[in-house]
Design a protein around this motif. Sequence first.
Motif, mmCIF file in Angstrom:
data_model
loop_
_atom_site.group_PDB
_atom_site.id
_atom_site.type_symbol
_atom_site.label_atom_id
_atom_site.label_comp_id
_atom_site.label_asym_id
_atom_site.label_seq_id
_atom_site.Cartn_x
_atom_site.Cartn_y
_atom_site.Cartn_z
ATOM 1 N N PRO A 36 -10.364 -26.173 0.836
ATOM 2 C CA PRO A 36 -9.566 -25.421 1.841
ATOM 3 C C PRO A 36 -8.156 -25.098 1.283
ATOM 4 O O PRO A 36 -7.550 -26.244 1.009
ATOM 5 C CB PRO A 36 -9.529 -26.271 3.110
ATOM 6 C CG PRO A 36 -9.830 -27.489 2.740
ATOM 7 C CD PRO A 36 -10.850 -27.643 1.348
ATOM 8 N N ASP A 37 -7.641 -24.067 1.399
ATOM 9 C CA ASP A 37 -6.423 -23.791 1.118
ATOM 10 C C ASP A 37 -5.647 -23.078 2.110
ATOM 11 O O ASP A 37 -5.953 -21.662 2.489
ATOM 12 C CB ASP A 37 -6.265 -22.809 -0.193
ATOM 13 C CG ASP A 37 -4.851 -22.560 -0.629
ATOM 14 O OD1 ASP A 37 -3.743 -22.867 0.298
ATOM 15 O OD2 ASP A 37 -4.839 -21.860 -1.618
ATOM 16 N N LEU A 38 -5.040 -23.644 2.974
ATOM 17 C CA LEU A 38 -4.596 -22.992 4.388
ATOM 18 C C LEU A 38 -3.524 -21.890 3.916
ATOM 19 O O LEU A 38 -3.252 -20.949 4.836
ATOM 20 C CB LEU A 38 -3.829 -23.922 5.213
ATOM 21 C CG LEU A 38 -4.642 -25.207 5.607
ATOM 22 C CD1 LEU A 38 -3.853 -26.139 6.586
ATOM 23 C CD2 LEU A 38 -5.758 -24.616 6.199
ATOM 24 N N THR A 39 -2.839 -21.679 2.710
ATOM 25 C CA THR A 39 -1.974 -20.588 2.450
ATOM 26 C C THR A 39 -2.575 -19.438 2.198
ATOM 27 O O THR A 39 -2.051 -18.419 2.104
ATOM 28 C CB THR A 39 -1.135 -21.135 1.276
ATOM 29 O OG1 THR A 39 -1.985 -21.005 0.152
ATOM 30 C CG2 THR A 39 -0.331 -22.273 1.204
ATOM 31 N N THR A 40 -4.010 -19.356 2.042
ATOM 32 C CA THR A 40 -4.735 -18.108 1.894
ATOM 33 C C THR A 40 -5.139 -17.358 3.227
ATOM 34 O O THR A 40 -5.279 -16.410 3.387
ATOM 35 C CB THR A 40 -6.072 -18.411 1.365
ATOM 36 O OG1 THR A 40 -6.839 -19.318 1.883
ATOM 37 C CG2 THR A 40 -5.728 -19.030 -0.118
ATOM 38 N N VAL A 41 -4.740 -18.036 4.640
ATOM 39 C CA VAL A 41 -5.288 -17.560 5.769
ATOM 40 C C VAL A 41 -4.294 -16.313 6.267
ATOM 41 O O VAL A 41 -3.092 -16.844 6.250
ATOM 42 C CB VAL A 41 -5.229 -18.688 6.784
ATOM 43 C CG1 VAL A 41 -5.969 -18.118 8.044
ATOM 44 C CG2 VAL A 41 -6.302 -19.862 6.241
ATOM 45 N N GLU A 42 -4.705 -15.365 6.516
ATOM 46 C CA GLU A 42 -4.083 -14.227 7.219
ATOM 47 C C GLU A 42 -4.541 -14.040 8.459
ATOM 48 O O GLU A 42 -5.802 -14.114 8.796
ATOM 49 C CB GLU A 42 -4.204 -13.062 6.222
ATOM 50 C CG GLU A 42 -3.433 -13.145 4.790
ATOM 51 C CD GLU A 42 -3.746 -11.753 4.282
ATOM 52 O OE1 GLU A 42 -2.702 -11.118 4.241
ATOM 53 O OE2 GLU A 42 -4.909 -11.769 3.575
ATOM 54 N N SER A 43 -3.511 -13.528 9.333
ATOM 55 C CA SER A 43 -3.962 -12.734 10.599
ATOM 56 C C SER A 43 -4.354 -11.317 10.472
ATOM 57 O O SER A 43 -3.614 -10.687 10.026
ATOM 58 C CB SER A 43 -2.806 -13.234 11.647
ATOM 59 O OG SER A 43 -3.163 -12.720 12.649
ATOM 60 N N LEU A 44 -5.504 -10.891 10.714
ATOM 61 C CA LEU A 44 -6.204 -9.672 10.440
ATOM 62 C C LEU A 44 -6.593 -8.904 11.590
ATOM 63 O O LEU A 44 -7.880 -8.918 11.975
ATOM 64 C CB LEU A 44 -7.092 -9.494 9.178
ATOM 65 C CG LEU A 44 -6.609 -10.260 7.887
ATOM 66 C CD1 LEU A 44 -7.803 -10.268 6.805
ATOM 67 C CD2 LEU A 44 -5.632 -9.176 7.225
ATOM 68 N N PRO A 45 -5.881 -8.207 12.558
ATOM 69 C CA PRO A 45 -6.311 -8.257 13.932
ATOM 70 C C PRO A 45 -7.271 -6.844 13.722
ATOM 71 O O PRO A 45 -8.299 -6.795 14.710
ATOM 72 C CB PRO A 45 -4.935 -7.579 14.514
ATOM 73 C CG PRO A 45 -4.008 -8.340 14.089
ATOM 74 C CD PRO A 45 -4.318 -8.501 12.674
ATOM 75 N N ASP A 46 -7.146 -5.938 12.925
ATOM 76 C CA ASP A 46 -8.057 -4.956 12.783
ATOM 77 C C ASP A 46 -9.560 -5.313 12.546
ATOM 78 O O ASP A 46 -10.392 -4.775 12.712
ATOM 79 C CB ASP A 46 -7.718 -3.886 11.741
ATOM 80 C CG ASP A 46 -6.503 -3.100 12.088
ATOM 81 O OD1 ASP A 46 -6.118 -3.106 13.333
ATOM 82 O OD2 ASP A 46 -5.730 -2.461 11.257
ATOM 83 N N SER A 89 -13.234 -25.016 5.041
ATOM 84 C CA SER A 89 -14.180 -25.597 4.028
ATOM 85 C C SER A 89 -15.434 -25.228 3.985
ATOM 86 O O SER A 89 -16.460 -25.339 3.132
ATOM 87 C CB SER A 89 -14.067 -27.143 4.008
ATOM 88 O OG SER A 89 -14.862 -27.567 5.151
ATOM 89 N N VAL A 90 -15.857 -24.667 5.402
ATOM 90 C CA VAL A 90 -17.221 -23.992 5.605
ATOM 91 C C VAL A 90 -17.327 -22.716 5.866
ATOM 92 O O VAL A 90 -17.935 -21.992 6.193
ATOM 93 C CB VAL A 90 -17.835 -24.611 6.751
ATOM 94 C CG1 VAL A 90 -17.913 -26.231 6.649
ATOM 95 C CG2 VAL A 90 -17.037 -24.362 8.138
ATOM 96 N N ASN A 91 -16.246 -22.129 5.122
ATOM 97 C CA ASN A 91 -15.970 -20.402 5.101
ATOM 98 C C ASN A 91 -15.788 -19.963 6.399
ATOM 99 O O ASN A 91 -16.566 -18.718 6.711
ATOM 100 C CB ASN A 91 -17.235 -19.995 4.237
ATOM 101 C CG ASN A 91 -16.995 -20.027 2.875
ATOM 102 O OD1 ASN A 91 -15.677 -20.072 2.296
ATOM 103 N ND2 ASN A 91 -18.257 -20.268 2.124
#
Length: 242
Positions: A36-46, A89-91
């Motif tokens: 897991p890499d938390l820096t890859t997480v984005e907020s994508l409301p659409d 980690s589990v996608n």
Amino acid sequence: MTEILEAVTMTAATTDECIYCGKKEKHENKTKKKEPDLTTVESLPDNLQCSHIKLNVPIPGKYTKANHHLIPVKQCFLKVKRLAQIALSVNYNINSPTNGIALPTVCNMYEHDGKTQNFGQFSPAVKDGIAISMMQETGMQWHVGHHAYQLNDTASSDAPDEGEINHLPYDKEVQKMLVDICIDFYRDEHCQSDEDKSDKIKSQIDDICNAIRNKLNAFAKSPRNSAPFYVSKIASRYAFTS
Ligand SMILES: [Zn+2]
């Protein structure tokens, strides 16, 4: 002990710690699909693909839909870092429709009382009146303002009465649920199983989304039935003073 564990869930597991149980050792298992890499997480409301509320097109001066994350990405998911690590980690997809709901929000420019301007430029009393009429019209919580609002600000005697509030701001209530499930995961020690537990983990996080969704939808029957989840301060005040 539990308080210590609660604080731990807000910190990321280090590279020498197992993300599933927190022990300072690595546990090989079938559950983990990736690092897991938390820096890859984005907020994508659409990506939440929320359907429209009653209206098919936004009407200026009325309301449009906000694509609301039931578990907000930045304010909640990424704050409970150990839970986010397990989920990644589990996608687990935090931007899937399971985590979305359409809520009414302001549609600028706004026409009121012969003036056309940005909603934010109207007086607090006018804005509150509009918000309340929209909540009455849609049976849904008004999605304007911060989810991390302050409650019971008695500093100003001009502050409107908020009623007998029995909940924390939205972000804190959701964080509490994420902390609890993270502690459950730690207790379950999925890393010690020979089985792949990734689907079970994903469905348990989905259950949180659905529980919050049910609470937000309960607003239509009676605004107090949404407790403890109010996405805006005005939605809470409307519920507890009307
Ligand atoms: Zn472990």
